[in-house]
Design an enzyme around this catalytic site. Structure first.
Site, mmCIF file in Angstrom:
data_model
loop_
_atom_site.group_PDB
_atom_site.id
_atom_site.type_symbol
_atom_site.label_atom_id
_atom_site.label_comp_id
_atom_site.label_asym_id
_atom_site.label_seq_id
_atom_site.Cartn_x
_atom_site.Cartn_y
_atom_site.Cartn_z
ATOM 1 N N GLY A 14 0.838 -1.197 0.000
ATOM 2 C CA GLY A 14 0.000 0.000 0.000
ATOM 3 C C GLY A 14 0.870 1.243 0.000
ATOM 4 N N LEU A 15 0.219 2.379 -0.142
ATOM 5 C CA LEU A 15 0.934 3.663 -0.197
ATOM 6 C C LEU A 15 1.650 3.954 1.117
ATOM 7 C CD1 LEU A 15 -1.925 5.836 -1.781
ATOM 8 C CD2 LEU A 15 0.152 5.035 -2.945
ATOM 9 N N SER A 16 2.604 4.853 1.052
ATOM 10 C CA SER A 16 3.241 5.330 2.273
ATOM 11 C C SER A 16 2.168 5.975 3.157
ATOM 12 C CB SER A 16 4.317 6.363 1.906
ATOM 13 O OG SER A 16 4.887 6.899 3.069
ATOM 14 N N GLY A 17 2.150 5.589 4.403
ATOM 15 C CA GLY A 17 1.161 6.155 5.327
ATOM 16 C C GLY A 17 -0.178 5.440 5.319
ATOM 17 N N ALA A 18 -0.286 4.379 4.518
ATOM 18 C CA ALA A 18 -1.568 3.650 4.462
ATOM 19 C C ALA A 18 -1.805 2.859 5.759
ATOM 20 C CB ALA A 18 -1.595 2.711 3.265
ATOM 21 N N LYS A 20 0.674 0.084 6.768
ATOM 22 C CA LYS A 20 1.311 -1.245 6.692
ATOM 23 C C LYS A 20 2.078 -1.572 7.977
ATOM 24 C CE LYS A 20 3.651 0.076 3.066
ATOM 25 N NZ LYS A 20 3.096 1.460 2.987
ATOM 26 N N SER A 88 5.907 -1.880 -2.132
ATOM 27 C CA SER A 88 5.874 -2.845 -3.257
ATOM 28 C C SER A 88 4.845 -2.445 -4.322
ATOM 29 C CB SER A 88 5.645 -4.276 -2.761
ATOM 30 O OG SER A 88 4.635 -4.388 -1.795
HETATM 31 P P1 ADP Z 1 2.931 2.756 6.230
HETATM 32 O O1 ADP Z 1 3.703 1.702 6.980
HETATM 33 O O2 ADP Z 1 1.911 2.160 5.303
HETATM 34 O O3 ADP Z 1 3.808 3.764 5.550
HETATM 35 P P2 ADP Z 1 2.278 3.725 8.853
HETATM 36 O O4 ADP Z 1 1.831 2.479 9.536
HETATM 37 O O5 ADP Z 1 3.674 4.202 9.129
HETATM 38 O O6 ADP Z 1 2.051 3.573 7.284
HETATM 39 O O7 ADP Z 1 1.273 4.926 9.213
HETATM 40 C C1 ADP Z 1 -0.134 4.776 9.190
HETATM 41 C C2 ADP Z 1 -0.802 5.872 10.030
HETATM 42 O O8 ADP Z 1 -2.213 5.728 9.921
HETATM 43 C C3 ADP Z 1 -0.446 5.788 11.509
HETATM 44 O O9 ADP Z 1 -0.281 7.098 12.021
HETATM 45 C C4 ADP Z 1 -1.692 5.109 12.114
HETATM 46 O O10 ADP Z 1 -1.888 5.482 13.467
HETATM 47 C C5 ADP Z 1 -2.816 5.667 11.223
HETATM 48 N N1 ADP Z 1 -4.023 4.800 11.154
HETATM 49 C C6 ADP Z 1 -5.288 5.203 11.310
HETATM 50 N N2 ADP Z 1 -6.163 4.189 11.187
HETATM 51 C C7 ADP Z 1 -5.420 3.094 10.942
HETATM 52 C C8 ADP Z 1 -5.743 1.706 10.729
HETATM 53 N N3 ADP Z 1 -6.999 1.252 10.714
HETATM 54 N N4 ADP Z 1 -4.725 0.877 10.496
HETATM 55 C C9 ADP Z 1 -3.459 1.319 10.469
HETATM 56 N N5 ADP Z 1 -3.085 2.589 10.672
HETATM 57 C C10 ADP Z 1 -4.055 3.480 10.913
#
Ligand code: ADP
Length: 180
Positions: A14-18, A20, A88
Site C-alpha cells: 500500500g501507499l506510504s502512510g496507508a 502497513k 511494493s
Molecule cells: P505505512 O507503513 O503504510 O507507511 P504507517 O503504519 O507508518 O504507514 O502509518 C499509518 C498511520 O495511519 C499511523 O499514524 C496510524 O496510526 C494511522 N491509522 C489510522 N487508522 C489506521 C488503521 N486502521 N490501520 C493502520 N493505521 C491506521
C-alpha cells in the site's frame, strides 16, 4: 481441521502512510501473545541495512523486493510467520514474491488501502510534503506509480476501520485459513 505446518508470509502492500507498519506491529503483538513465532520485515528498516545501497527507481525497487523475498522465503521455509511491510508498488514484483514463497509455504497478499488524500493528510513521516515541494523524486502516488492489487487475499480500508479492526481482520483471515 488440522493445523498446517507450513510457514506463511503475510505481505502488506500500500501507499506510504496507508498503515502497513502499524497494522503489522499490532498483528505481531497479538501473535506474540499466542506464542507464535513471527518475524517482521519492514521496508523502512531493511532500507537502512540489507538494501541500504538501493534507491527508488523501478529497478532498485524490484531489487529491494527480490532481496527481501529471499529472506522471507527462508523464514517461511522454517515455519515462521513473516510479516512484510513494503510499499511494493509493482504488481510483477509482488507476483514474483508470491511465486518464490509459495515454493516453501503460504503467501497472503494484503492490500492496505487508504486514499492518497488520507495518507497525505496523515503524512506520518513528512514525506508527502517533501515530495510536493519537489525534494523527493520517485515518490509513490505522486511522482511514481502504485499498481493496486486486483485480487488481494484481504483488503483493509484503514481510512474506515480502526487499527484494532484492521488487525483483527488479519488475525481472522489467518485463523480461517488454518495458518495460525
Ligand atoms: P505505512 O507503513 O503504510 O507507511 P504507517 O503504519 O507508518 O504507514 O502509518 C499509518 C498511520 O495511519 C499511523 O499514524 C496510524 O496510526 C494511522 N491509522 C489510522 N487508522 C489506521 C488503521 N486502521 N490501520 C493502520 N493505521 C491506521
Amino acid at each position: 481441521m488440522c493445523r498446517t505446518n507450513r510457514g506463511v508470509t503475510v505481505w502488506f502492500t500500500g501507499l506510504s502512510g496507508a498503515g502497513k507498519t502499524t497494522v503489522a506491529k499490532e498483528v505481531e503483538k497479538r501473535l506474540e501473545e499466542k506464542k507464535i513465532r513471527i518475524q517482521r520485515l519492514d521496508g523502512d528498516i531493511v532500507r537502512e541495512s540489507l538494501t541500504k545501497d538501493l534507491g527508488f527507481s523501478k529497478e532498485d525497487r524490484n531489487e529491494n523486493i527480490k532481496r527481501n523475498t529471499f529472506v522471507a522465503k527462508l523464514l517461511t521455509k522454517h515455519d515462521v510467520i513473516t510479516l512484510c511491510s513494503f510499499i511494493s508498488p509493482y504488481r510483477l514484483a509482488r507476483e514474483y514474491a508470491r511465486r518464490e514463497i509459495e515454493e516453501v509455504g503460504e503467501f497472503v497478499e494484503i492490500f492496505v488501502n487508504s486514499p492518497i488524500e488520507v495518507c497525505e493528510e496523515r503524512d506520518v513521516k513528512g514525506l508527502y510534503q517533501q515530495a510536493r515541494d519537489g525534494n523527493i523524486d520517485n515518490f509513490t502516488g505522486i511522482s511514481d506509480p502504485y499498481q493496486a492489487p486486483r485480487n488481494p487475499d484481504l483488503e483493509l480500508r484503514t481510512d474506515q476501520e480502526t487499527l484494532k479492526e484492521s488487525a483483527q481482520k488479519v488475525i481472522d483471515y489467518l485463523t480461517k485459513q488454518n495458518y495460525i
